[in-house]
Design an enzyme around this catalytic site. Structure first.
Site, short mmCIF file in Angstrom:
data_model
loop_
_atom_site.label_atom_id
_atom_site.label_comp_id
_atom_site.label_asym_id
_atom_site.label_seq_id
_atom_site.Cartn_x
_atom_site.Cartn_y
_atom_site.Cartn_z
N ARG A 128 16.85 58.39 -54.55
CA ARG A 128 15.59 59.08 -54.22
C ARG A 128 15.26 58.77 -52.77
O ARG A 128 15.13 57.61 -52.38
CB ARG A 128 14.46 58.59 -55.13
CG ARG A 128 13.08 58.97 -54.61
CD ARG A 128 11.97 58.68 -55.59
NE ARG A 128 12.01 59.58 -56.73
CZ ARG A 128 10.98 59.80 -57.56
NH1 ARG A 128 9.84 59.17 -57.36
NH2 ARG A 128 11.10 60.62 -58.56
N ARG A 144 12.52 62.61 -69.51
CA ARG A 144 13.20 62.12 -68.31
C ARG A 144 14.31 61.16 -68.72
O ARG A 144 15.38 61.14 -68.15
CB ARG A 144 12.21 61.40 -67.37
CG ARG A 144 11.11 62.25 -66.77
CD ARG A 144 11.63 63.44 -66.01
NE ARG A 144 12.65 63.10 -65.04
CZ ARG A 144 12.43 62.53 -63.84
NH1 ARG A 144 11.21 62.29 -63.44
NH2 ARG A 144 13.43 62.26 -63.02
N ASP A 201 1.77 70.30 -59.77
CA ASP A 201 2.23 69.03 -59.18
C ASP A 201 1.17 68.58 -58.18
O ASP A 201 0.30 69.37 -57.78
CB ASP A 201 3.60 69.28 -58.49
CG ASP A 201 4.21 68.01 -57.88
OD1 ASP A 201 3.83 66.90 -58.32
OD2 ASP A 201 5.06 68.14 -56.98
N GLN A 240 14.21 66.24 -62.80
CA GLN A 240 12.92 66.56 -63.43
C GLN A 240 13.02 67.87 -64.21
O GLN A 240 12.50 68.00 -65.32
CB GLN A 240 11.83 66.68 -62.35
CG GLN A 240 10.47 67.10 -62.89
CD GLN A 240 9.82 66.04 -63.76
OE1 GLN A 240 9.78 64.88 -63.38
NE2 GLN A 240 9.30 66.41 -64.92
N CYS A 247 4.93 67.24 -63.69
CA CYS A 247 5.99 66.22 -63.59
C CYS A 247 5.41 64.82 -63.57
O CYS A 247 6.12 63.86 -63.90
CB CYS A 247 6.83 66.48 -62.34
SG CYS A 247 5.87 66.57 -60.82
N HIS A 288 14.12 68.41 -56.85
CA HIS A 288 13.97 67.36 -57.88
C HIS A 288 14.71 67.81 -59.14
O HIS A 288 14.11 68.07 -60.18
CB HIS A 288 12.48 67.13 -58.16
CG HIS A 288 12.18 65.85 -58.87
ND1 HIS A 288 13.14 64.91 -59.18
CD2 HIS A 288 11.00 65.34 -59.34
CE1 HIS A 288 12.57 63.88 -59.80
NE2 HIS A 288 11.28 64.12 -59.91
N1 NVA Z 1 6.04 66.55 -55.20
C1 NVA Z 1 5.94 65.16 -55.62
C2 NVA Z 1 6.69 64.95 -56.88
C3 NVA Z 1 6.57 63.57 -57.47
C4 NVA Z 1 7.39 63.40 -58.71
C5 NVA Z 1 6.44 64.25 -54.51
O1 NVA Z 1 7.47 64.57 -53.90
O2 NVA Z 1 5.80 63.25 -54.23
N1 CP Z 2 8.09 62.84 -62.15
C1 CP Z 2 8.60 61.83 -61.40
O1 CP Z 2 9.61 61.95 -60.73
O2 CP Z 2 7.86 60.69 -61.50
P1 CP Z 2 8.11 59.37 -60.63
O3 CP Z 2 7.77 59.70 -59.20
O4 CP Z 2 7.17 58.35 -61.22
O5 CP Z 2 9.54 58.95 -60.76
#
Ligand code: NVA
Ligand code: CP
Length: 312
Positions: free
Chosen positions: A100, A293, A224, A130, A265, A127
Protein backbone atom coordinates in the site's frame (compact mmCIF):
# COMPACT_ATOMS: atom_id res chain seq x y z
CA UNK A 1 -0.67 -13.17 -14.51
CA UNK A 2 1.98 -12.84 -11.76
CA UNK A 3 0.71 -9.72 -9.95
CA UNK A 4 -2.46 -7.82 -9.16
CA UNK A 5 -1.24 -4.28 -9.82
CA UNK A 6 -4.55 -2.68 -10.87
CA UNK A 7 -8.23 -3.62 -11.07
CA UNK A 8 -8.16 -3.58 -14.89
CA UNK A 9 -5.68 -6.51 -14.86
CA UNK A 10 -8.49 -8.91 -13.89
CA UNK A 11 -10.72 -10.77 -16.34
CA UNK A 12 -14.29 -11.80 -15.60
CA UNK A 13 -13.14 -15.43 -15.29
CA UNK A 14 -10.51 -14.39 -12.71
CA UNK A 15 -13.07 -12.53 -10.63
CA UNK A 16 -15.53 -15.44 -10.81
CA UNK A 17 -12.82 -17.84 -9.60
CA UNK A 18 -11.65 -15.49 -6.84
CA UNK A 19 -15.17 -14.87 -5.55
CA UNK A 20 -16.12 -18.56 -5.61
CA UNK A 21 -13.07 -19.48 -3.53
CA UNK A 22 -13.64 -16.49 -1.24
CA UNK A 23 -17.19 -17.71 -0.59
CA UNK A 24 -15.69 -21.08 0.43
CA UNK A 25 -13.24 -19.34 2.76
CA UNK A 26 -16.13 -17.36 4.27
CA UNK A 27 -17.71 -20.69 5.27
CA UNK A 28 -14.46 -22.36 6.30
CA UNK A 29 -11.44 -20.07 6.78
CA UNK A 30 -9.16 -23.07 7.35
CA UNK A 31 -10.13 -24.90 4.16
CA UNK A 32 -6.59 -24.52 2.77
CA UNK A 33 -4.71 -24.17 6.01
CA UNK A 34 -1.40 -25.49 4.71
CA UNK A 35 -1.35 -23.70 1.32
CA UNK A 36 1.35 -21.31 2.58
CA UNK A 37 2.86 -23.56 5.26
CA UNK A 38 6.43 -22.53 6.19
CA UNK A 39 6.18 -19.54 3.84
CA UNK A 40 6.00 -15.79 4.45
CA UNK A 41 4.09 -12.92 2.88
CA UNK A 42 5.57 -9.42 3.18
CA UNK A 43 3.06 -6.60 3.74
CA UNK A 44 4.61 -3.17 3.18
CA UNK A 45 2.54 -0.05 3.85
CA UNK A 46 3.49 3.62 3.65
CA UNK A 47 -0.10 4.69 4.46
CA UNK A 48 -2.26 3.72 7.48
CA UNK A 49 -4.60 0.74 7.29
CA UNK A 50 -7.00 -1.07 9.59
CA UNK A 51 -8.90 -3.50 7.36
CA UNK A 52 -6.37 -4.25 4.64
CA UNK A 53 -3.52 -4.84 7.06
CA UNK A 54 -5.45 -6.96 9.55
CA UNK A 55 -7.36 -8.93 6.93
CA UNK A 56 -4.15 -9.63 4.99
CA UNK A 57 -2.26 -10.79 8.08
CA UNK A 58 -5.20 -12.96 9.12
CA UNK A 59 -5.60 -14.38 5.61
CA UNK A 60 -1.92 -15.41 5.54
CA UNK A 61 -2.28 -17.06 8.96
CA UNK A 62 -5.38 -18.95 7.76
CA UNK A 63 -3.35 -20.27 4.82
CA UNK A 64 -0.72 -21.55 7.24
CA UNK A 65 1.87 -18.87 6.43
CA UNK A 66 3.53 -16.09 8.40
CA UNK A 67 2.88 -12.44 7.56
CA UNK A 68 5.77 -9.99 7.90
CA UNK A 69 4.41 -6.47 8.32
CA UNK A 70 6.77 -3.64 7.34
CA UNK A 71 5.95 0.02 7.98
CA UNK A 72 6.88 2.62 5.40
CA UNK A 73 9.84 3.97 7.37
CA UNK A 74 11.34 0.58 8.14
CA UNK A 75 12.95 -0.39 4.83
CA UNK A 76 16.23 0.85 3.38
CA UNK A 77 14.05 2.16 0.52
CA UNK A 78 13.62 5.31 2.58
CA UNK A 79 17.42 5.68 2.63
CA UNK A 80 17.92 5.43 -1.09
CA UNK A 81 17.93 1.68 -1.85
CA UNK A 82 16.20 1.24 -5.18
CA UNK A 83 12.78 -0.30 -5.70
CA UNK A 84 14.37 -2.85 -8.05
CA UNK A 85 16.92 -3.99 -5.45
CA UNK A 86 14.22 -4.13 -2.76
CA UNK A 87 11.98 -6.22 -5.02
CA UNK A 88 14.80 -8.65 -5.72
CA UNK A 89 15.63 -9.05 -2.02
CA UNK A 90 12.03 -9.58 -0.86
CA UNK A 91 11.55 -12.12 -3.68
CA UNK A 92 14.31 -14.22 -2.11
CA UNK A 93 12.49 -14.52 1.20
CA UNK A 94 8.72 -14.20 0.77
CA UNK A 95 6.08 -15.92 -1.37
CA UNK A 96 4.17 -12.69 -2.09
CA UNK A 97 4.35 -8.96 -1.43
CA UNK A 98 1.32 -6.89 -0.53
CA UNK A 99 1.93 -3.17 -0.89
CA UNK A 100 0.00 0.00 0.00
CA UNK A 101 1.55 3.30 -1.05
CA UNK A 102 1.01 6.58 -2.90
CA UNK A 103 2.30 6.27 -6.48
CA UNK A 104 0.94 3.57 -8.77
CA UNK A 105 4.26 3.72 -10.64
CA UNK A 106 6.11 2.44 -7.52
CA UNK A 107 3.81 -0.58 -7.35
CA UNK A 108 4.29 -1.20 -11.09
CA UNK A 109 8.07 -1.03 -10.65
CA UNK A 110 7.97 -3.49 -7.75
CA UNK A 111 5.85 -5.84 -9.84
CA UNK A 112 8.26 -5.59 -12.77
CA UNK A 113 11.30 -6.38 -10.62
CA UNK A 114 9.93 -8.95 -8.17
CA UNK A 115 9.77 -12.62 -9.09
CA UNK A 116 6.95 -13.20 -6.56
CA UNK A 117 3.33 -11.98 -6.85
CA UNK A 118 2.89 -8.30 -5.95
CA UNK A 119 -0.56 -7.18 -4.80
CA UNK A 120 -1.73 -3.56 -4.86
CA UNK A 121 -3.34 -2.93 -1.47
CA UNK A 122 -4.25 0.69 -2.42
CA UNK A 123 -2.53 3.46 -4.30
CA UNK A 124 -3.62 7.01 -5.08
CA UNK A 125 -5.14 5.58 -8.29
CA UNK A 126 -6.70 2.24 -7.46
CA UNK A 127 -7.86 -0.24 -4.79
CA UNK A 128 -8.37 -3.61 -6.51
CA UNK A 129 -8.57 -5.85 -3.42
CA UNK A 130 -11.41 -3.72 -2.00
CA UNK A 131 -13.49 -4.32 -5.10
CA UNK A 132 -13.22 -8.09 -4.74
CA UNK A 133 -14.79 -7.81 -1.28
CA UNK A 134 -17.40 -5.39 -2.63
CA UNK A 135 -18.46 -7.69 -5.47
CA UNK A 136 -18.70 -10.70 -3.21
CA UNK A 137 -21.02 -8.64 -1.03
CA UNK A 138 -23.03 -7.50 -4.06
CA UNK A 139 -23.39 -11.08 -5.33
CA UNK A 140 -24.52 -12.31 -1.91
CA UNK A 141 -27.31 -9.76 -2.06
CA UNK A 142 -28.33 -9.77 -5.74
CA UNK A 143 -26.82 -12.95 -7.21
CA UNK A 144 -24.56 -12.92 -10.25
CA UNK A 145 -27.15 -11.65 -12.75
CA UNK A 146 -26.78 -7.89 -12.60
CA UNK A 147 -28.86 -7.00 -15.66
CA UNK A 148 -31.41 -4.26 -15.08
CA UNK A 149 -29.57 -3.04 -11.99
CA UNK A 150 -27.67 0.21 -11.53
CA UNK A 151 -24.64 0.41 -9.22
CA UNK A 152 -23.80 3.94 -8.16
CA UNK A 153 -20.68 5.39 -6.57
CA UNK A 154 -21.38 8.85 -5.21
CA UNK A 155 -18.63 11.20 -3.97
CA UNK A 156 -15.00 12.03 -4.66
CA UNK A 157 -13.62 10.88 -8.04
CA UNK A 158 -10.74 9.14 -6.25
CA UNK A 159 -9.06 5.72 -6.23
CA UNK A 160 -12.30 4.05 -5.09
CA UNK A 161 -14.32 5.62 -7.90
CA UNK A 162 -11.71 4.31 -10.37
CA UNK A 163 -11.80 0.80 -8.96
CA UNK A 164 -15.62 0.89 -8.88
CA UNK A 165 -15.97 1.86 -12.55
CA UNK A 166 -13.33 -0.65 -13.65
CA UNK A 167 -14.71 -3.62 -11.73
CA UNK A 168 -18.25 -2.75 -12.85
CA UNK A 169 -16.98 -2.82 -16.44
CA UNK A 170 -15.34 -6.23 -15.91
CA UNK A 171 -18.58 -7.58 -14.38
CA UNK A 172 -20.75 -6.33 -17.25
CA UNK A 173 -22.77 -4.05 -14.96
CA UNK A 174 -24.39 -0.64 -15.33
CA UNK A 175 -22.07 1.44 -13.13
CA UNK A 176 -22.25 5.12 -12.42
CA UNK A 177 -19.79 7.50 -10.79
CA UNK A 178 -21.59 10.60 -9.54
CA UNK A 179 -18.90 13.12 -8.66
CA UNK A 180 -18.25 16.86 -8.93
CA UNK A 181 -16.99 18.15 -12.27
CA UNK A 182 -13.37 19.21 -12.69
CA UNK A 183 -10.52 18.22 -10.40
CA UNK A 184 -12.61 15.88 -8.22
CA UNK A 185 -14.02 13.90 -11.14
CA UNK A 186 -12.54 10.45 -11.97
CA UNK A 187 -9.37 10.43 -14.09
CA UNK A 188 -10.25 10.54 -17.81
CA UNK A 189 -7.79 7.76 -18.72
CA UNK A 190 -9.34 5.43 -16.14
CA UNK A 191 -12.83 6.18 -17.48
CA UNK A 192 -11.63 5.54 -21.04
CA UNK A 193 -10.10 2.19 -20.02
CA UNK A 194 -13.32 1.20 -18.20
CA UNK A 195 -15.28 2.09 -21.34
CA UNK A 196 -12.93 -0.05 -23.42
CA UNK A 197 -13.50 -3.03 -21.11
CA UNK A 198 -17.24 -2.30 -21.13
CA UNK A 199 -17.31 -2.66 -24.91
CA UNK A 200 -16.08 -6.26 -24.46
CA UNK A 201 -18.38 -7.16 -21.57
CA UNK A 202 -21.57 -5.27 -22.40
CA UNK A 203 -21.27 -3.06 -19.31
CA UNK A 204 -22.52 0.53 -19.22
CA UNK A 205 -20.22 3.18 -17.77
CA UNK A 206 -21.88 6.44 -16.84
CA UNK A 207 -20.33 9.60 -15.39
CA UNK A 208 -22.80 11.91 -13.68
CA UNK A 209 -22.51 15.18 -11.81
CA UNK A 210 -26.01 14.96 -10.35
CA UNK A 211 -26.25 12.76 -7.24
CA UNK A 212 -30.06 12.70 -7.17
CA UNK A 213 -30.43 11.68 -10.80
CA UNK A 214 -27.77 8.99 -10.31
CA UNK A 215 -29.37 7.62 -7.13
CA UNK A 216 -32.79 7.21 -8.75
CA UNK A 217 -33.58 3.48 -9.01
CA UNK A 218 -30.04 2.48 -7.98
CA UNK A 219 -29.52 -0.95 -6.41
CA UNK A 220 -26.34 0.12 -4.66
CA UNK A 221 -25.25 3.49 -3.34
CA UNK A 222 -21.53 3.42 -2.55
CA UNK A 223 -19.43 6.20 -1.11
CA UNK A 224 -15.96 6.88 0.30
CA UNK A 225 -14.22 9.52 2.39
CA UNK A 226 -13.95 13.00 0.94
CA UNK A 227 -10.32 13.41 2.04
CA UNK A 228 -8.20 10.44 1.01
CA UNK A 229 -4.83 9.62 2.52
CA UNK A 230 -2.34 12.06 1.04
CA UNK A 231 -4.93 14.60 -0.17
CA UNK A 232 -3.76 18.20 0.47
CA UNK A 233 -5.19 19.53 3.76
CA UNK A 234 -5.29 23.02 2.20
CA UNK A 235 -8.13 21.84 -0.09
CA UNK A 236 -10.33 20.44 2.71
CA UNK A 237 -12.73 23.39 3.07
CA UNK A 238 -13.33 23.83 -0.65
CA UNK A 239 -13.57 20.11 -1.28
CA UNK A 240 -16.06 19.56 1.55
CA UNK A 241 -18.27 22.30 0.13
CA UNK A 242 -18.15 20.95 -3.42
CA UNK A 243 -18.85 17.38 -2.27
CA UNK A 244 -21.77 18.22 0.05
CA UNK A 245 -24.46 17.49 -2.58
CA UNK A 246 -22.93 14.00 -3.01
CA UNK A 247 -23.37 12.96 0.64
CA UNK A 248 -25.37 9.75 1.00
CA UNK A 249 -28.28 10.65 3.27
CA UNK A 250 -31.62 8.91 3.78
CA UNK A 251 -33.09 11.38 1.26
CA UNK A 252 -30.73 10.01 -1.39
CA UNK A 253 -31.26 6.37 -0.28
CA UNK A 254 -35.03 6.86 -0.67
CA UNK A 255 -34.55 7.53 -4.39
CA UNK A 256 -32.96 4.08 -4.80
CA UNK A 257 -34.88 0.81 -5.28
CA UNK A 258 -36.72 -0.66 -2.31
CA UNK A 259 -34.09 -3.46 -2.03
CA UNK A 260 -31.10 -1.11 -2.44
CA UNK A 261 -28.04 -1.46 -0.22
CA UNK A 262 -25.56 1.07 1.09
CA UNK A 263 -21.84 0.28 0.73
CA UNK A 264 -18.66 1.98 1.94
CA UNK A 265 -15.07 0.71 1.90
CA UNK A 266 -14.50 2.34 5.33
CA UNK A 267 -13.16 4.20 7.24
CA UNK A 268 -16.33 6.35 7.31
CA UNK A 269 -16.94 9.89 8.50
CA UNK A 270 -20.54 10.08 9.70
CA UNK A 271 -22.01 13.51 8.94
CA UNK A 272 -19.68 14.00 5.96
CA UNK A 273 -19.94 11.54 3.04
CA UNK A 274 -22.65 9.48 4.77
CA UNK A 275 -25.25 10.18 7.44
CA UNK A 276 -25.27 8.02 10.58
CA UNK A 277 -28.83 6.79 9.93
CA UNK A 278 -27.76 5.36 6.57
CA UNK A 279 -24.48 3.67 7.54
CA UNK A 280 -25.93 2.35 10.81
CA UNK A 281 -29.32 1.59 9.26
CA UNK A 282 -30.90 -1.62 7.93
CA UNK A 283 -29.77 -1.15 4.31
CA UNK A 284 -26.09 -0.85 5.18
CA UNK A 285 -23.90 -3.88 4.36
CA UNK A 286 -20.61 -2.28 5.40
CA UNK A 287 -19.74 -4.88 8.07
CA UNK A 288 -20.26 -7.78 5.68
CA UNK A 289 -18.14 -5.92 3.12
CA UNK A 290 -15.34 -5.46 5.68
CA UNK A 291 -15.49 -9.14 6.64
CA UNK A 292 -15.07 -10.06 2.99
CA UNK A 293 -11.76 -8.20 2.85
CA UNK A 294 -10.34 -11.22 4.69
CA UNK A 295 -12.04 -13.89 2.59
CA UNK A 296 -11.17 -12.24 -0.73
CA UNK A 297 -7.52 -11.47 0.12
CA UNK A 298 -7.20 -15.07 1.28
CA UNK A 299 -8.60 -16.24 -2.05
CA UNK A 300 -6.36 -13.86 -4.01
CA UNK A 301 -3.21 -15.04 -2.23
CA UNK A 302 -4.22 -18.66 -2.66
CA UNK A 303 -4.75 -18.44 -6.43
CA UNK A 304 -2.02 -15.92 -7.26
CA UNK A 305 0.71 -17.93 -5.50
CA UNK A 306 -0.49 -21.05 -7.40
CA UNK A 307 -0.31 -19.14 -10.71
CA UNK A 308 -4.04 -19.57 -11.36
CA UNK A 309 -4.98 -15.97 -12.22
CA UNK A 310 -4.84 -15.51 -15.97
CA UNK A 311 -5.44 -11.75 -16.35
CA UNK A 312 -7.01 -9.95 -19.31
N1 NVA B 1 -10.02 6.85 -0.81
C1 NVA B 1 -9.55 6.38 0.48
C2 NVA B 1 -9.81 4.93 0.63
C3 NVA B 1 -9.45 4.36 1.98
C4 NVA B 1 -9.68 2.87 2.05
C5 NVA B 1 -8.07 6.71 0.63
O1 NVA B 1 -7.32 6.52 -0.33
O2 NVA B 1 -7.67 7.17 1.69
N1 CP C 1 -11.12 -0.19 3.13
C1 CP C 1 -9.80 -0.15 3.46
O1 CP C 1 -8.91 -0.31 2.66
O2 CP C 1 -9.61 0.08 4.79
P1 CP C 1 -8.19 0.34 5.48
O3 CP C 1 -7.67 1.66 4.97
O4 CP C 1 -8.48 0.36 6.95
O5 CP C 1 -7.26 -0.77 5.11
Amino acid sequence: MKDLLRTADLSRADVDLLLATAADFAKDPLKASSALAHRTVAIYMTKPSTRTRLSSETAVAHLGGTPIFIRGDELQLGRGETIADTARIISGYASALIIRTFAQSDVDELGANATIPVINALTDDDHPTQLLADWLTIQEKFGSNVSGRKFVYCGDGNNMSHAWLTMGAIMGAHVVAATPEGKWAPNADVVARAQEIARETGATIEISHDARAAAKDASVLYTDVWMSMGDPEAERAEKTKVLKPFAVTSDLMNLATSDAIFMHCLPAHRGEEVSADVIDGPRSVVWREALHRRTTIQSLLYHLVRGEIKGR
